[in-house]
Each structure stands twice: as C-alpha cells, then as structure tokens.
Design an enzyme around this catalytic site. Structure first.
Site, PDB file in Angstrom:
ATOM      1  CD  GLU A 160      -2.785  -1.152   2.757  1.00  0.00           C
ATOM      2  OE1 GLU A 160      -2.692  -0.434   3.530  1.00  0.00           O
ATOM      3  OE2 GLU A 160      -3.830  -2.334   2.459  1.00  0.00           O
ATOM      4  CD  GLU A 265      -4.577  -8.093   2.081  1.00  0.00           C
ATOM      5  OE1 GLU A 265      -5.446  -7.532   2.498  1.00  0.00           O
ATOM      6  OE2 GLU A 265      -3.580  -7.786   2.272  1.00  0.00           O
TER       7      GLU A 265
HETATM    8  C1  XIL Z   1      -6.266  -6.161   8.105  1.00  0.00           C
HETATM    9  C2  XIL Z   1      -6.572  -7.560   9.322  1.00  0.00           C
HETATM   10  O1  XIL Z   1      -7.229  -8.374   9.622  1.00  0.00           O
HETATM   11  C3  XIL Z   1      -6.663  -6.963  10.607  1.00  0.00           C
HETATM   12  O2  XIL Z   1      -7.047  -8.109  11.327  1.00  0.00           O
HETATM   13  C4  XIL Z   1      -6.094  -5.892  11.001  1.00  0.00           C
HETATM   14  O3  XIL Z   1      -6.755  -5.584  12.363  1.00  0.00           O
HETATM   15  C5  XIL Z   1      -5.453  -4.705  10.014  1.00  0.00           C
HETATM   16  O4  XIL Z   1      -5.343  -5.596   8.981  1.00  0.00           O
HETATM   17  N1  XIL Z   1      -4.907  -4.624   3.757  1.00  0.00           N
HETATM   18  C6  XIL Z   1      -3.996  -5.512   4.035  1.00  0.00           C
HETATM   19  C7  XIL Z   1      -4.239  -6.313   5.456  1.00  0.00           C
HETATM   20  O5  XIL Z   1      -3.189  -5.900   3.845  1.00  0.00           O
HETATM   21  O6  XIL Z   1      -2.866  -6.442   6.334  1.00  0.00           O
HETATM   22  C8  XIL Z   1      -5.141  -5.643   6.546  1.00  0.00           C
HETATM   23  O7  XIL Z   1      -5.250  -6.867   7.432  1.00  0.00           O
HETATM   24  C9  XIL Z   1      -6.863  -5.650   5.434  1.00  0.00           C
HETATM   25  C10 XIL Z   1      -6.404  -4.654   4.412  1.00  0.00           C
END
Ligand code: XIL
Length: 371
Positions: A160, A265
C-alpha cells in the site's frame, strides 16, 4: 441449503452406506469439494490465518483449512508491530509456528508484510530522524526476510505505498526516505532473501489511476536492476460492484511488465459502506442502518454474492495462465476482518464459507465452473 451439509440427516440406510464407505472422522471434510483440488491445475488457493488457526487450537478447523487451501498468508503476525515490537526486540514465535504449520500441512506461505505504513511498532512514532528510520527499515528487512528465506515462498515486500490517484502515499517511509524507498525495500529484500519471491501488494490497484502508479513503481524497480517477481491485487470488493473490466485490464497490463499477478486478500463486502478500498486507518461511524443483517443474509444478497464470485472466478479461469494465486482474506465469515472494519461489531458475510465452515451458494457456483 448446502448439498453437502446434510449427510447426517440422510435416511438410516443411506447414512449407514455413506459412513461405511468413508472413514467416520473425515466425513465432514471429504463431503465438501475442495477448492485447492478443484483449481489444482489453475492457480493456488490461499487463505489468511489468525493466531488460533496457526496454533491449531481447533482440530476440526485445522482439518478444514488443510482440505481447502494450499497457500496461506498470516493475517497479522508478520506485520512489524507484532514481529518487531521494540527497537532491538523481535518476536518470531507465531511466525515460526506458521512456517512449521505450512511445512507440516503442505501449505505454501506468503509473508505479509515487510514495509507498510499501518500496524507499525509504537516506537516508530518517537523517531524523528531520517537516519533512525533508515536503520529501522534496513534492519527490519534484513532480519525478518533473512530469517524466513527458503522457508516462505514469497513476501509482500511493500504494502500500500500508493494513493488512489497513483501518486505516492505520504507515509513515514516516503517522508524520511523519499520516493525511492520502494525500490530500496526490494533491493534489501533481494539481498536478504535470494530464494524468496518478492511482491508489491495494494488495494484498488486494478483501478486505472492507481494501476498506472503501480505500473510506474514496478518499472522503476526493474529499471534500477532490482528484482520484483509479482504484483498482488488485494481484491477487497463490494457486492454487485466487482470491477471485472478493470480487473481483466490489470491482469493483462501487469503481466505485460513480466511480473506474476495474484489476488491476495479476496473478500466481497455485503454491508453498507460510504467509500471504496481497504485503508485500515479509515473508519465509519455506526448508525441504525450500518448492521442490517445481524441474523442472516437475505437471499437476494446471497444470490448476488454468488453471482459476483462466479463472474470473478470465471475471469480468473480465463486468465489461469497469468494468475498464480487466489487468496481469501479469512477462512470463513466468522473470521473476516469485515466484521470489525470500518465499524466494529457488525455481522458480515464476505467469504465462501459460513460461520460453521459450511459452503455458501457462492462456493457452489465457483466449484460448478469446473464441472
Ligand atoms: C487487516 C487484518 O485482517 C485485521 O485483523 C487487522 O486488524 C487490520 O489489518 N489490507 C491488508 C491487510 O494488507 O493486512 C489488512 O488486514 C486488511 C487490508
């Protein structure tokens, strides 16, 4: 109602026959088709794992994970706040367990993530000099990527780094290290982890403006003679609004740069939201409408979710020679971060398995594509 759910409610003769053929303990896992087996020749199927799952606290959950997935990403435990909590302190316990879990169950691990502006250790806030940020940056990548080289398949080296318009996000790394920090992160990762695949990961990087920024980043890394093996599109999308055209265009454009493309994701939000994307720092205030389905998902939304997943997997299959992995952000709806983000305590339904690991209509549609 799932076709697999009710082996236990078959009539007595059918139940006897079914259990006589299948060893009792594995009836549950064997009666649900396996995503990883179904798409074995197409792409890897991954999931995000939380602490309880990595710890194997529930043997049924472990059995289920192993039956469905051949790749995994830690949902949190490899983020810098957790793995590097103090300036000279690392906590490798859970990450080591994850690596052992992968080895034991034949699941390939994607490390997530080395350099990210969120979930940073608290001591970073106290740092006010470029030198100290550079020391953290260098030591962190060397130590963490170095430890797991040859033990994880890949790393999300940088997560990101881009804004929605394709410019660089004003993170602590940009502020102190300048525009080249992404290339530098990959250079350090390549030295520390020569056997590990190195990826750039972001959300909304299938959207044209952000995609253009992402392409520039990849070109810049390559022009510096530094290795980048792939780009991850997170894939946090919204029901009824999955941007299929942009996704397809992105697969083609990223592939043209000579990097692998993966969906890292995946989840499809069904709850109301007044913005797009997945910036974990962004929050919404709750109101009377923000948690509309506390008991169950209405059928119309369930069917739309199924249609969205079907269309998405159809597209992934069309480009199976280009897409290497599809990772869901959680095993089942109960595990999803979307129950707590951007509003805490909602009931979301973004994945293929319900709160009891039972297949949803979306799962049936996805599996049916291969029948
Ligand atoms: C999220 C997790 O799922 C949560 O448990 C945590 O509180 C915050 O992060 N993009 C990403 C992930 O790259 O690492 C994130 O994961 C969701 C958005």
């Amino acid at each position: 109602m799932s076709a697999y759910r009710n082996i236990f409610s078959l009539n007595k003769t059918a139940f006897f026959l079914a259990t006589a053929i299948l060893p009792l303990g594995s009836v549950y896992a064997q009666t649900i088709p396996s995503l990883k087996d179904t798409f074995k020749k197409d792409f890897g199927i991954g999931t995000a794992l939380n602490n309880a799952q990595i710890d194997e606290r529930d043997p049924k959950m472990t059995e289920f994970i192993v039956s469905q997935f051949n790749m995994a990403t830690p949902e949190n435990i490899m983020k810098s706040a957790l793995i590097h909590p103090g300036w000279d302190t690392y906590n490798f316990e859970m990450a080591d367990k994850l690596v052992a879990f992968g080895k034991k169950h034949n699941i390939k691990i994607n490390g997530h993530t080395l350099i990210w502006h969120s979930q940073l250790p608290p001591f970073i806030r106290g740092i006010k000099s470029a030198d100290s940020i550079r020391t953290f940056f260098t030591e962190h990548i060397k130590t963490v990527a170095g430890r797991y080289d040859g033990k994880v398949l890949s790393w999300d080296v940088v997560n990101e780094a881009l804004n929605e318009d394709g410019t660089m996000r004003k993170s602590v790394f940009l502020q102190y290290l300048g525009d080249d920090f992404v290339t530098e992160a990959f250079r350090l990762a390549q030295q520390a982890a020569p056997k590990t695949e190195l990826y750039y990961n972001d959300y909304n990087n299938e959207q044209p403006a952000k995609r253009a920024g992402c392409i520039e980043l990849i070109k810049k890394i390559k022009a510096a003679g530094v290795r980048i093996d792939g780009v991850g599109i997170q894939g946090h999308w919204h029901v009824g609004k999955v941007p299929l055209k942009d996704i397809e265009e992105s697969i083609l454009q990223y592939l043209a740069l000579g990097v692998k493309v993966m969906f890292t994701e995946l989840d499809i939000e069904v709850l109301p939201r007044n913005f797009q994307g997945a910036d974990v720092g962004q929050r919404m205030t709750a109101n009377a409408q923000s948690n509309p389905y506390p008991e169950a998902l209405p059928d119309s939304v369930q069917q739309q979710l199924a249609a969205d997943y079907e269309a998405l997997f159809k597209l992934f299959l069309k480009h199976k020679d280009k897409v290497t992995r599809v990772t869901f952000w959680g095993v089942n709806d109960a595990n999803s971060w979307l129950n707590n983000w951007p509003i805490r305590g909602r009931t979301s339904y973004p994945l293929l398995f319900d709160r009891n690991n039972q297949p949803k209509p979306a799962f049936e549609k996805v599996i049916a594509l291969k029948k």
